[in-house]
Design an enzyme around this catalytic site. Structure first.
Site, PDB file in Angstrom:
ATOM      1  N   SER A 133       0.983  -1.422  -0.043  1.00 35.00           N
ATOM      2  CA  SER A 133      -0.068  -0.112   0.080  1.00 35.00           C
ATOM      3  C   SER A 133       0.975   1.403   0.169  1.00 35.00           C
ATOM      4  O   SER A 133       1.969   1.406   0.597  1.00 35.00           O
ATOM      5  CB  SER A 133      -0.907   0.276   1.334  1.00 35.00           C
ATOM      6  OG  SER A 133      -1.381   1.242   1.432  1.00 35.00           O
ATOM      7  N   GLU A 135       0.162   3.468   1.830  1.00 37.89           N
ATOM      8  CA  GLU A 135       0.136   3.984   3.074  1.00 37.89           C
ATOM      9  C   GLU A 135       1.573   3.888   3.700  1.00 37.89           C
ATOM     10  O   GLU A 135       1.893   4.555   4.679  1.00 37.89           O
ATOM     11  CB  GLU A 135      -1.100   3.468   3.936  1.00 37.89           C
ATOM     12  CG  GLU A 135      -1.185   3.633   5.256  1.00 37.89           C
ATOM     13  CD  GLU A 135      -1.812   5.120   5.618  1.00 37.89           C
ATOM     14  OE1 GLU A 135      -2.370   5.497   4.813  1.00 37.89           O
ATOM     15  OE2 GLU A 135      -1.735   5.548   6.659  1.00 37.89           O
ATOM     16  N   TYR A 157      -1.730   0.450  10.690  1.00 38.23           N
ATOM     17  CA  TYR A 157      -1.875  -0.172   9.372  1.00 38.23           C
ATOM     18  C   TYR A 157      -0.750  -0.081   8.503  1.00 38.23           C
ATOM     19  O   TYR A 157      -0.229  -0.993   7.842  1.00 38.23           O
ATOM     20  CB  TYR A 157      -3.209   0.242   8.786  1.00 38.23           C
ATOM     21  CG  TYR A 157      -3.243   0.000   7.241  1.00 38.23           C
ATOM     22  CD1 TYR A 157      -4.175  -1.343   7.008  1.00 38.23           C
ATOM     23  CD2 TYR A 157      -2.845   0.731   6.278  1.00 38.23           C
ATOM     24  CE1 TYR A 157      -4.065  -1.415   5.682  1.00 38.23           C
ATOM     25  CE2 TYR A 157      -3.034   0.368   5.008  1.00 38.23           C
ATOM     26  CZ  TYR A 157      -3.765  -0.686   4.790  1.00 38.23           C
ATOM     27  OH  TYR A 157      -3.739  -1.186   3.507  1.00 38.23           O
ATOM     28  N   PHE A 196     -14.427   4.302   3.738  1.00 38.81           N
ATOM     29  CA  PHE A 196     -13.481   4.999   3.074  1.00 38.81           C
ATOM     30  C   PHE A 196     -14.057   6.404   2.663  1.00 38.81           C
ATOM     31  O   PHE A 196     -14.981   6.343   2.268  1.00 38.81           O
ATOM     32  CB  PHE A 196     -12.916   4.233   1.967  1.00 38.81           C
ATOM     33  CG  PHE A 196     -12.340   3.007   2.592  1.00 38.81           C
ATOM     34  CD1 PHE A 196     -10.960   2.867   3.225  1.00 38.81           C
ATOM     35  CD2 PHE A 196     -13.154   1.699   2.412  1.00 38.81           C
ATOM     36  CE1 PHE A 196     -10.493   1.809   3.540  1.00 38.81           C
ATOM     37  CE2 PHE A 196     -12.572   0.498   3.001  1.00 38.81           C
ATOM     38  CZ  PHE A 196     -11.313   0.468   3.626  1.00 38.81           C
TER      39      PHE A 196
HETATM   40  P1  NAP Z   1     -11.514  -4.657   1.677  1.00 39.65           P
HETATM   41  O1  NAP Z   1     -12.769  -4.271   0.671  1.00 39.65           O
HETATM   42  O2  NAP Z   1     -11.440  -3.940   3.000  1.00 39.65           O
HETATM   43  O3  NAP Z   1     -11.383  -6.016   1.882  1.00 39.65           O
HETATM   44  C1  NAP Z   1     -10.784  -6.878   2.941  1.00 39.65           C
HETATM   45  C2  NAP Z   1     -10.992  -8.186   2.618  1.00 39.65           C
HETATM   46  O4  NAP Z   1     -10.185  -8.986   3.733  1.00 39.65           O
HETATM   47  C3  NAP Z   1     -12.406  -8.790   3.003  1.00 39.65           C
HETATM   48  O5  NAP Z   1     -12.695  -9.719   2.140  1.00 39.65           O
HETATM   49  C4  NAP Z   1     -12.407  -9.535   4.369  1.00 39.65           C
HETATM   50  O6  NAP Z   1     -13.317 -10.379   4.728  1.00 39.65           O
HETATM   51  C5  NAP Z   1     -10.901  -9.894   4.282  1.00 39.65           C
HETATM   52  N1  NAP Z   1     -10.437 -10.029   5.704  1.00 39.65           N
HETATM   53  C6  NAP Z   1     -10.028  -9.386   6.598  1.00 39.65           C
HETATM   54  N2  NAP Z   1      -9.560 -10.001   7.932  1.00 39.65           N
HETATM   55  C7  NAP Z   1      -9.320 -11.473   7.693  1.00 39.65           C
HETATM   56  C8  NAP Z   1      -9.058 -12.747   8.008  1.00 39.65           C
HETATM   57  N3  NAP Z   1      -8.640 -12.615   9.283  1.00 39.65           N
HETATM   58  N4  NAP Z   1      -9.090 -13.754   7.386  1.00 39.65           N
HETATM   59  C9  NAP Z   1      -9.651 -13.686   5.988  1.00 39.65           C
HETATM   60  N5  NAP Z   1     -10.161 -12.520   5.376  1.00 39.65           N
HETATM   61  C10 NAP Z   1      -9.822 -11.407   6.083  1.00 39.65           C
HETATM   62  O7  NAP Z   1     -10.236  -4.211   0.908  1.00 39.65           O
HETATM   63  P2  NAP Z   1      -9.843  -3.745  -0.402  1.00 39.65           P
HETATM   64  O8  NAP Z   1     -10.022  -2.248  -0.504  1.00 39.65           O
HETATM   65  O9  NAP Z   1     -10.540  -4.760  -1.202  1.00 39.65           O
HETATM   66  O10 NAP Z   1      -8.377  -4.015  -0.390  1.00 39.65           O
HETATM   67  C11 NAP Z   1      -7.679  -5.288  -0.654  1.00 39.65           C
HETATM   68  C12 NAP Z   1      -6.427  -5.260  -0.274  1.00 39.65           C
HETATM   69  O11 NAP Z   1      -5.531  -4.337  -0.887  1.00 39.65           O
HETATM   70  C13 NAP Z   1      -6.275  -4.953   1.301  1.00 39.65           C
HETATM   71  O12 NAP Z   1      -4.978  -5.751   1.805  1.00 39.65           O
HETATM   72  C14 NAP Z   1      -5.870  -3.391   1.513  1.00 39.65           C
HETATM   73  O13 NAP Z   1      -5.222  -3.249   2.726  1.00 39.65           O
HETATM   74  C15 NAP Z   1      -5.003  -3.333   0.060  1.00 39.65           C
HETATM   75  N6  NAP Z   1      -4.903  -1.882  -0.238  1.00 39.65           N
HETATM   76  C16 NAP Z   1      -6.103  -1.476  -0.656  1.00 39.65           C
HETATM   77  C17 NAP Z   1      -6.132  -0.170  -1.271  1.00 39.65           C
HETATM   78  C18 NAP Z   1      -7.372   0.484  -1.709  1.00 39.65           C
HETATM   79  O14 NAP Z   1      -7.259   1.753  -1.975  1.00 39.65           O
HETATM   80  N7  NAP Z   1      -8.498  -0.217  -2.010  1.00 39.65           N
HETATM   81  C19 NAP Z   1      -4.768   0.464  -1.720  1.00 39.65           C
HETATM   82  C20 NAP Z   1      -3.625  -0.271  -1.249  1.00 39.65           C
HETATM   83  C21 NAP Z   1      -3.766  -1.402  -0.788  1.00 39.65           C
HETATM   84  P3  NAP Z   1     -14.646  -9.979   5.320  1.00 39.65           P
HETATM   85  O15 NAP Z   1     -15.408  -9.466   4.287  1.00 39.65           O
HETATM   86  O16 NAP Z   1     -15.077 -11.302   6.012  1.00 39.65           O
HETATM   87  O17 NAP Z   1     -14.576  -8.894   6.337  1.00 39.65           O
HETATM   88  N1  GDD Z   2     -12.286   7.580   6.051  1.00 42.32           N
HETATM   89  C1  GDD Z   2     -12.376   8.750   6.266  1.00 42.32           C
HETATM   90  N2  GDD Z   2     -13.756   9.401   6.601  1.00 42.32           N
HETATM   91  N3  GDD Z   2     -11.277   9.396   5.678  1.00 42.32           N
HETATM   92  C2  GDD Z   2     -11.513  10.817   5.739  1.00 42.32           C
HETATM   93  C3  GDD Z   2     -12.606  11.500   6.194  1.00 42.32           C
HETATM   94  C4  GDD Z   2     -13.692  10.705   6.734  1.00 42.32           C
HETATM   95  O1  GDD Z   2     -14.736  11.353   7.012  1.00 42.32           O
HETATM   96  N4  GDD Z   2     -12.666  12.891   6.097  1.00 42.32           N
HETATM   97  C5  GDD Z   2     -11.224  12.948   5.730  1.00 42.32           C
HETATM   98  N5  GDD Z   2     -10.692  11.951   5.505  1.00 42.32           N
HETATM   99  C6  GDD Z   2      -9.198  11.795   4.868  1.00 42.32           C
HETATM  100  C7  GDD Z   2      -8.574  10.705   5.790  1.00 42.32           C
HETATM  101  O2  GDD Z   2      -7.935  11.682   7.206  1.00 42.32           O
HETATM  102  C8  GDD Z   2      -7.312  10.634   5.024  1.00 42.32           C
HETATM  103  O3  GDD Z   2      -6.243  11.615   4.982  1.00 42.32           O
HETATM  104  C9  GDD Z   2      -8.071  10.349   3.581  1.00 42.32           C
HETATM  105  O4  GDD Z   2      -8.920  11.086   3.759  1.00 42.32           O
HETATM  106  C10 GDD Z   2      -8.214   9.046   3.089  1.00 42.32           C
HETATM  107  O5  GDD Z   2      -8.742   8.224   3.818  1.00 42.32           O
HETATM  108  P1  GDD Z   2      -9.361   6.990   3.667  1.00 42.32           P
HETATM  109  O6  GDD Z   2     -10.521   6.814   2.625  1.00 42.32           O
HETATM  110  O7  GDD Z   2      -9.954   6.372   4.822  1.00 42.32           O
HETATM  111  O8  GDD Z   2      -8.229   5.892   2.856  1.00 42.32           O
HETATM  112  P2  GDD Z   2      -6.575   5.991   3.317  1.00 42.32           P
HETATM  113  O9  GDD Z   2      -5.987   6.650   2.458  1.00 42.32           O
HETATM  114  O10 GDD Z   2      -6.488   6.140   4.944  1.00 42.32           O
HETATM  115  O11 GDD Z   2      -6.415   4.370   3.270  1.00 42.32           O
HETATM  116  C11 GDD Z   2      -6.844   3.562   2.089  1.00 42.32           C
HETATM  117  O12 GDD Z   2      -5.866   3.506   1.014  1.00 42.32           O
HETATM  118  C12 GDD Z   2      -4.614   3.062   1.444  1.00 42.32           C
HETATM  119  C13 GDD Z   2      -3.849   3.095   0.085  1.00 42.32           C
HETATM  120  O13 GDD Z   2      -3.099   4.650   0.215  1.00 42.32           O
HETATM  121  C14 GDD Z   2      -7.489   2.190   2.169  1.00 42.32           C
HETATM  122  O14 GDD Z   2      -8.036   1.760   1.290  1.00 42.32           O
HETATM  123  C15 GDD Z   2      -6.091   1.444   2.540  1.00 42.32           C
HETATM  124  O15 GDD Z   2      -6.388   0.045   2.781  1.00 42.32           O
HETATM  125  C16 GDD Z   2      -5.027   1.802   1.561  1.00 42.32           C
HETATM  126  O16 GDD Z   2      -3.893   0.891   1.823  1.00 42.32           O
END
Ligand code: NAP
Ligand code: GDD
Length: 332
Positions: A133, A135, A157, A196
């Protein structure tokens, strides 16, 4: 022979952890479209949460397991013998990682080792993808961030993801595993979790437009993120595992936008003025913030041939429209 022709000629099996999540559901669709047999690992819960995969459930093999339980990972690998493993499961919400730091470490960090060890023991020829990520860059040491940019995580995280990243590199170097890590920047979609920010905003806009609420509370409006569209990003995951040599790649749009800009665009997509509705709630501020993320995807573009198709304004418009449609269907 092209990469897709190779896949057509030799049906392959892929295991996806996190198949019920946003990325897992899109990746499963994509791999099914390529002719893969797809095994989705699902954990036990008292209510079924298969909304994101309901439309493809009859084409998936669902395998019960939990990242916290290594025996379940070994059993799944032994039974299904996948050629590729995509490790997408995680405690993925940054804010929750401060209130549940140990669980986040167990799931998002140590579980990567559990899966890598299971692969090493059952079949070290399995190709492995780790969901790293942006992050991890946290308090950024360079702008834009690329594969060589040092990490400086700012949340439990982010710290856990750095561990997952380095253990993937370490197992590649220690045991010769085909293990790759995709450093993906934020990506959303209409299937994004409601917590998110981009979904919180698109859902809030739709609810305000339909008269279900008047205000939307948010935290830090100054935070800047590099947002893309999830289906574009899952293609990069697959491309990484088709390379002869495993490696690490940044996947990003190369643009950054503030949460404020996100609000402007999303509210205007519904003919609303964000300043009439957005209120700041201090409780949504984070103990330590990631102020600016913007990635340089040059390596993924050049080496993988990856290209995104959906830009930020199109993503925001799509998410607002999808939330309006969803709420209207629930109200009728
Ligand atoms: P998500 O929608 O939150 O999905 C997370 C998944 O992990 C769900 O299927 C959840 O299952 C499963 N999970 C959590 N704990 C588990 C456990 N103990 N055993 C088995 N499964 C478990 O996340 P996403 O946005 O699709 O992201 C996918 C991956 O990419 C994550 O690793 C995230 O950290 C990473 N990532 C995401 C982003 C982004 O912007 N979306 C960016 C960079 C990296 P349940 O449905 O049962 O809760
Ligand atoms: N969630 C959330 N809710 N974020 C907010 C809000 C709110 O009401 N208001 C402002 N924010 C700001 C957060 O402080 C952060 O700076 C930004 O919006 C994005 O927050 P999130 O959408 O929660 O995402 P994230 O960047 O912290 O994390 C996501 O992206 C990562 C990759 O950079 C997640 O998908 C992580 O799993 C992923 O790794």
């Amino acid at each position: 022979m092209s990469q897709s022709a190779t896949v057509m000629a030799m049906p392959r099996r892929a295991l996806i952890t996190g198949v019920t999540g946003q990325d897992g559901s899109y990746l499963a669709e994509y791999l099914l479209g390529l002719g893969y047999e797809v095994i989705g690992m699902v954990r036990r819960s008292s209510t079924v949460n298969f909304e994101r995969i309901a439309h493809i459930q009859d084409r998936l093999v669902l395998a019960p397991g939990d990242l916290l339980d290594e025996a379940s990972l070994i059993a799944i690998l032994r039974e299904h013998r996948p050629h590729e493993v995509y490790n997408l499961a995680a405690q993925s919400f940054v804010q929750t990682s401060w209130s549940q730091p140990v669980l986040t470490g167990e799931t998002t960090a140590l579980s990567v080792t559990r899966m890598l060890d299971a692969i090493r023991m059952v079949d070290p020829t399995i190709r492995f993808y780790q969901a790293s990520s942006s992050e991890m860059f946290g308090k950024v040491q360079e702008v834009p961030q690329r594969e060589s940019t040092p990490f400086y995580p700012r949340s439990p995280y982010g710290v856990a993801k750095v561990y997952g990243h380095w253990i993937t590199v370490n197992y590649r170097e220690s045991y010769g595993l085909h293990a790759s890590s995709g450093i993906l920047f934020n990506h959303g979609s209409p299937r994004r979790g409601l917590e998110f920010v981009e979904r919180r905003v698109s859902n809030g806009v739709a609810r305000i437009k339909l008269g279900l609420q008047d205000k939307l509370s948010l935290g830090n409006l100054d935070a800047q993120r590099d947002w893309g569209y999830a289906p574009d990003y899952v293609r990069a995951m697959w491309l990484m595992l088709q390379q002869d040599t495993p490696s690490d790649y940044v996947v990003a749009s190369g643009e950054t936008h503030s949460v404020r800009e996100l609000c402007e665009l999303a509210f205007s997509a519904a003919d609303l003025d964000w300043e009439d509705h957005v209120v700041i709630d201090e409780r949504l501020m984070r103990p330590a913030e990631v102020d600016l993320l913007v990635g340089d995807p040059t390596r993924a573009v050049k080496e993988l041939g990856w290209k995104r198709e959906v830009d930020f304004p199109t993503l925001v418009q799509m998410m607002v429209e999808a939330d309006l449609e969803l709420l209207r269907s629930q109200m009728s």
